[in-house]
Design an enzyme around this catalytic site. Structure first.
Site, PDB file in Angstrom:
ATOM      1  N   HIS A  87      38.817  52.303  37.745  1.00  9.49           N
ATOM      2  CA  HIS A  87      38.468  51.098  36.703  1.00  9.49           C
ATOM      3  C   HIS A  87      37.341  51.685  35.656  1.00  9.49           C
ATOM      4  O   HIS A  87      37.523  51.043  34.481  1.00  9.49           O
ATOM      5  CB  HIS A  87      38.065  49.962  37.547  1.00  9.49           C
ATOM      6  CG  HIS A  87      36.586  50.160  37.858  1.00  9.49           C
ATOM      7  ND1 HIS A  87      36.496  51.246  39.329  1.00  9.49           N
ATOM      8  CD2 HIS A  87      35.176  49.384  37.170  1.00  9.49           C
ATOM      9  CE1 HIS A  87      34.621  50.986  39.267  1.00  9.49           C
ATOM     10  NE2 HIS A  87      34.773  50.270  38.472  1.00  9.49           N
ATOM     11  N   ASP A 223      39.946  54.951  43.908  1.00 10.67           N
ATOM     12  CA  ASP A 223      38.922  54.842  42.564  1.00 10.67           C
ATOM     13  C   ASP A 223      38.609  55.496  41.281  1.00 10.67           C
ATOM     14  O   ASP A 223      37.515  55.893  41.324  1.00 10.67           O
ATOM     15  CB  ASP A 223      37.858  53.073  42.691  1.00 10.67           C
ATOM     16  CG  ASP A 223      37.200  52.359  41.401  1.00 10.67           C
ATOM     17  OD1 ASP A 223      38.341  53.025  40.557  1.00 10.67           O
ATOM     18  OD2 ASP A 223      37.269  51.562  41.502  1.00 10.67           O
ATOM     19  N   SER A 658      29.424  52.831  38.892  1.00  9.09           N
ATOM     20  CA  SER A 658      30.367  53.255  38.678  1.00  9.09           C
ATOM     21  C   SER A 658      31.259  54.085  38.588  1.00  9.09           C
ATOM     22  O   SER A 658      30.746  54.919  36.734  1.00  9.09           O
ATOM     23  CB  SER A 658      31.281  52.052  37.990  1.00  9.09           C
ATOM     24  OG  SER A 658      31.589  50.782  38.698  1.00  9.09           O
TER      25      SER A 658
HETATM   26  N1  ARG Z   1      33.959  45.165  41.536  1.00 10.76           N
HETATM   27  C1  ARG Z   1      34.016  46.335  40.326  1.00 10.76           C
HETATM   28  C2  ARG Z   1      33.036  46.714  39.985  1.00 10.76           C
HETATM   29  O1  ARG Z   1      32.364  46.405  39.490  1.00 10.76           O
HETATM   30  C3  ARG Z   1      34.930  46.937  40.003  1.00 10.76           C
HETATM   31  C4  ARG Z   1      36.975  47.341  40.300  1.00 10.76           C
HETATM   32  C5  ARG Z   1      37.684  46.866  39.960  1.00 10.76           C
HETATM   33  N2  ARG Z   1      39.047  46.174  40.237  1.00 10.76           N
HETATM   34  C6  ARG Z   1      39.492  45.646  40.096  1.00 10.76           C
HETATM   35  N3  ARG Z   1      39.988  45.367  40.947  1.00 10.76           N
HETATM   36  N4  ARG Z   1      39.042  44.826  39.190  1.00 10.76           N
HETATM   37  O2  ARG Z   1      32.111  48.045  39.795  1.00 10.76           O
END
Ligand code: ARG
Length: 759
Positions: A87, A223, A658
């Site tokens: 992401h 991811d 992330s």
């Molecule tokens: N919740 C994750 C973060 O903020 C991002 C995941 C991305 N995936 C998604 N389905 N939008 O780091």
């Protein structure tokens, strides 16, 4: 509530040394030696503080980079190979994708370095050093210094210190404030502007589970994505892509462990957490809960539904809007979870109780009363004022700037100023020419992923809500036009704007940029709408809020100081502010709610259980299904025979982390941090050690995806893989009673370099 036993409390306070506890805390690497080392080693760290952060010798910090200012990446080879989340690379991957050559959908692994893909604008910052500059910034400032003088002095010194540290433009440097302006630190980075895409799994792997699984455990998402950082012949950063650049040789890269994790294992996460507000007072929490979040949720809900309608109809549009959609949806769900959590965990009440105790402590002492006596009432008053304008500010951000046409219009501002002159300086044709030239590239990029028809629907809906929900007297003038000329119909007004504005097509914008005139820009209904919204905000809303916020700044600083004084020797960790931090803890399961206990890891079995090829969020690509059904895990299998996909730790992380490496006690990479869990969505505002978990991709699943699924073993071979064999912890007694670890195999492709040995 537990009863407070004052005697026990007193004794504990006297006995406790001034060391920080694990779990909560995003610690400054510079202070690890003083604050955390002992506790970390007790938990299983086998490295010293110097091996984590050292300015003079290669240390772990040299393997960590901030990607594009919004994510974290880590070097996993001596050739600048940088691992991060899918992401985090999503926008770059999408930008290289077309319906004919859909890298997002199919995945992509560069066969050779010449196949790697350039990403203009993307950069990686690697920390050179950090320094406590509190003394320098606050020198001569006393509690009596007038607030305005303090603010101006502090800002001036921040700028000067940063400017000096830049060393003639060699480095990027800035001074950030900590603990609400009670402390200041300087950060000096090398900024690498040539960052190329190396690989990513198919979206069905990298975003498996989609928005349904997002922010939740148990998780089965691969991811990850990979970039390579390039530098010039002298291994120095360049501002962008440059012919003849070579893969950057980092001072340190992380060895990758095949060992896997067990519950209770030490884990640390090194990265760039963006923002937490753990010192937000109750009144601030309440404003978030009652005003800001509901507005954001409502407006994003509307925007996402409209985007999705069109994305479902049109595959080309689906690709165009994929990255925008994912970004907006991510925090849409975050705000929902945060609000649910605040209600469930009674976060506001907890904070109120804390503040009442603080007020009592202040009142017990004359000096404290003088210093802090008015702090909490000042805070409450400031928020009472802010609440009157908060909706306006939310709707400008999420409604007006939630439409694309307004954001494009906003980009015309430098050009507009050059054409018009800003009152002090006259119109400047040369500057206008340059401003128009500067817009060419961003405009091309913008229109590559733009649908005017979709944007028009969003405009009608969001601006309609703006007109309806914000107090009348705070609305921009343009809405009077909607009332008078369009009978109050935002739909009709949208028809007018989108029929008349040149901001709706690339050809028209290009034609304008070729011969820009003030008259044409000022007459454009899209630009006029933007101007009305913006000027109303800047002239009528912002000044009111800024006055209140200035007062709040001071009150917050004193509030944090009082809190730390009251609770000494507790060591607080500073709120996240996009600077390099270390968090440590252990691999740890949790109890989600009554009768629900979550395991600490997931396996490939779960991917097949979740598989639903009729639902785009849960498609399992045929090749993956086949490999998993055949249990073809190779050396990436866990000792239990399964393929582990994800695991959780109690590391304290937030957005911006992330892509951060999860590192074991030996300094080896065991996972990639990528998310937080639903039960602890209030984590950025208040930390709950029982509930908060960090969700990680198991590094062995990542390697499996590259090697087995992606057929790109050459990329894995670039890494330093540490394989200690099936029974790594078995020890044999050596003569004299010392323990010797069982046979350890270290494989590395790097000539003349060994992987970090066990300590
Ligand atoms: N919740 C994750 C973060 O903020 C991002 C995941 C991305 N995936 C998604 N389905 N939008 O780091």
């Amino acid at each position: 509530m537990f009863k407070f036993n004052w005697l026990k409390g007193l004794v504990l306070a006297l006995l406790l040394p001034a060391v920080a506890r694990a779990d909560e805390g995003m610690w400054l690497p510079l202070l690890v030696k003083r604050l955390n080392q002992a506790d970390m080693q007790k938990k299983g760290l086998r490295l010293t503080a110097e091996e984590i952060y050292d300015v003079n010798n290669a240390s772990l910090k040299d393997a960590i980079g901030q990607l594009g200012g919004f994510c974290t990446g880590e070097f996993v080879s001596g050739q600048g190979l940088l691992l991060t989340n899918h992401h985090c690379g999503y926008d770059a991957i999408q930008s290289h994708s077309t319906p004919q050559n859909n890298l997002l959908q199919n995945g992509f692994f560069a066969a050779t370095k010449t196949d790697e893909l350039k990403n203009p604008g993307l950069y990686v910052d690697v920390l050179v050093r950090m320094e406590d500059v509190t003394g320098k910034v606050l020198e001569g400032i006393t509690p009596q210094t007038p607030e305005a003088t303090r603010v101006a002095t502090v800002q001036q010194r921040q700028r000067e210190l940063a400017a000096a540290a830049k060393d003639n433009g060699q480095y990027v440097a800035y001074v950030r404030d900590f603990f609400g302006g009670n402390e200041y630190y300087l950060f000096v980075y090398q900024r690498f502007g040539d960052v190329r895409l190396v690989g990513a799994p198919p979206e069905a792997v990298g975003k498996f589970g989609g928005d349904t699984d997002n922010w939740m455990w148990p998780r089965h998402t691969g991811d990850f994505s990979m970039f390579r950082v390039y530098a010039d012949q002298n291994n120095k950063p360049t501002a962008g892509y440059q012919e003849g650049n070579q893969p950057y040789v980092p001072k340190k890269h992380l060895p990758v462990s095949l060992q896997g994790v067990s519950e209770g294992d030490f884990s640390m996460v090194f990265g760039f957490p963006g923002r937490t507000q753990r010192f937000l007072p109750a009144a601030g929490l309440q404003m978030t809960l009652e005003q800001s979040n509901p507005a954001r949720i409502k407006l994003r809900d509307t925007r996402l539904k409209l985007w999705k309608e069109d994305m479902d109809r049109d595959p080309a549009l689906r690709l165009q809007y994929a990255s925008k959609y994912a970004n907006i949806a991510n925090y849409w769900k975050y705000y929902i979870g945060q609000n649910e959590g605040m209600k469930r965990l009674k976060t506001v009440d907890q904070k109120k109780a804390e503040e009442a105790a603080l007020q009592q402590w202040i009142a017990q002492d004359a000096t404290r009363t003088e210093q802090y006596g008015k702090v909490l009432t000042d805070i409450d008053q400031a928020y009472a004022g802010l609440r009157e304008y908060n909706l306006s500010s939310q709707y400008v951000n999420e409604a007006a700037f939630g439409t694309e046409i307004i954001t494009l219009a906003a980009r015309m501002l430098p050009l507009y100023n050059a054409l018009k002159g800003d009152g002090k300086t006259p119109a400047d044709p040369a500057a206008a020419k340059k401003a128009a030239e500067d817009l060419r590239e961003p405009v091309a990029e913008y229109f590559k992923d733009y649908s005017a028809a979709t944007d028009k629907k969003v405009f009608a809906a969001l601006m309609g809500l703006y007109m309806q929900d914000v107090p009348k007297e705070q609305l921009p003038e343009v809405f009077q036009l909607v009332q008078k000329q369009y009978g109050g119909s935002m739909q009709k007004y949208a028809d007018y704007v989108f029929a008349g504005s040149f901001l709706t097509s690339k050809a028209k914008v290009d034609a304008f940029l070729a011969a820009p005139t003030l008259a044409k820009l000022e007459a454009d209904p899209g630009f006029k709408t933007y101007q009305s919204v913006y000027q109303n905000y800047v002239q009528n809303i912002l000044p009111k809020m800024q006055g209140l916020q200035a007062g709040l700044l001071r009150a917050n600083r004193l509030y944090v100081a009082a809190l730390r004084e009251k609770n000494a020797p507790k060591v607080y960790s500073p709120d996240a502010n996009s600077t390099l931090r270390l968090s440590y803890g252990t691999v740890r399961a949790y109890k989600g709610r009554d009768a629900v206990n979550y395991n600490y890891f997931t396996t490939a079995q779960g991917i097949l259980e979740k598989q639903d090829n009729s639902n785009p969020e849960f498609v399992v690509p045929a090749k993956e299904e086949q490999l998993l059904a055949g249990k073809d895990y190779g050396r990436y299998a866990d000792k239990d025979g399964t393929l582990h996909v994800g695991f959780i730790t109690d590391n304290d992380i937030t957005g911006g982390n992330s892509g951060s490496p999860v590192i074991n006690g030996r300094g080896e990479l065991i996972g990639l941090a990528f998310d937080g869990n639903w039960e602890a969505m209030t984590g950025d505002l208040a930390y709950d050690p029982e509930l908060k978990r960090c969700i990680n991709a198991d590094i062995r699943y990542v390697l499996w995806c590259i090697d087995k699924l992606g057929g790109a073993k050459h990329i894995v071979d670039e890494m330093t893989i540490v394989d200690r064999g099936p029974n790594p912890n078995a020890s044999v007694a050596a003569p004299g009673g010392a323990e010797v670890p069982a046979k350890m195999k270290v494989k590395t492709k790097q000539k003349g370099k060994e992987a970090a040995p066990a300590k």
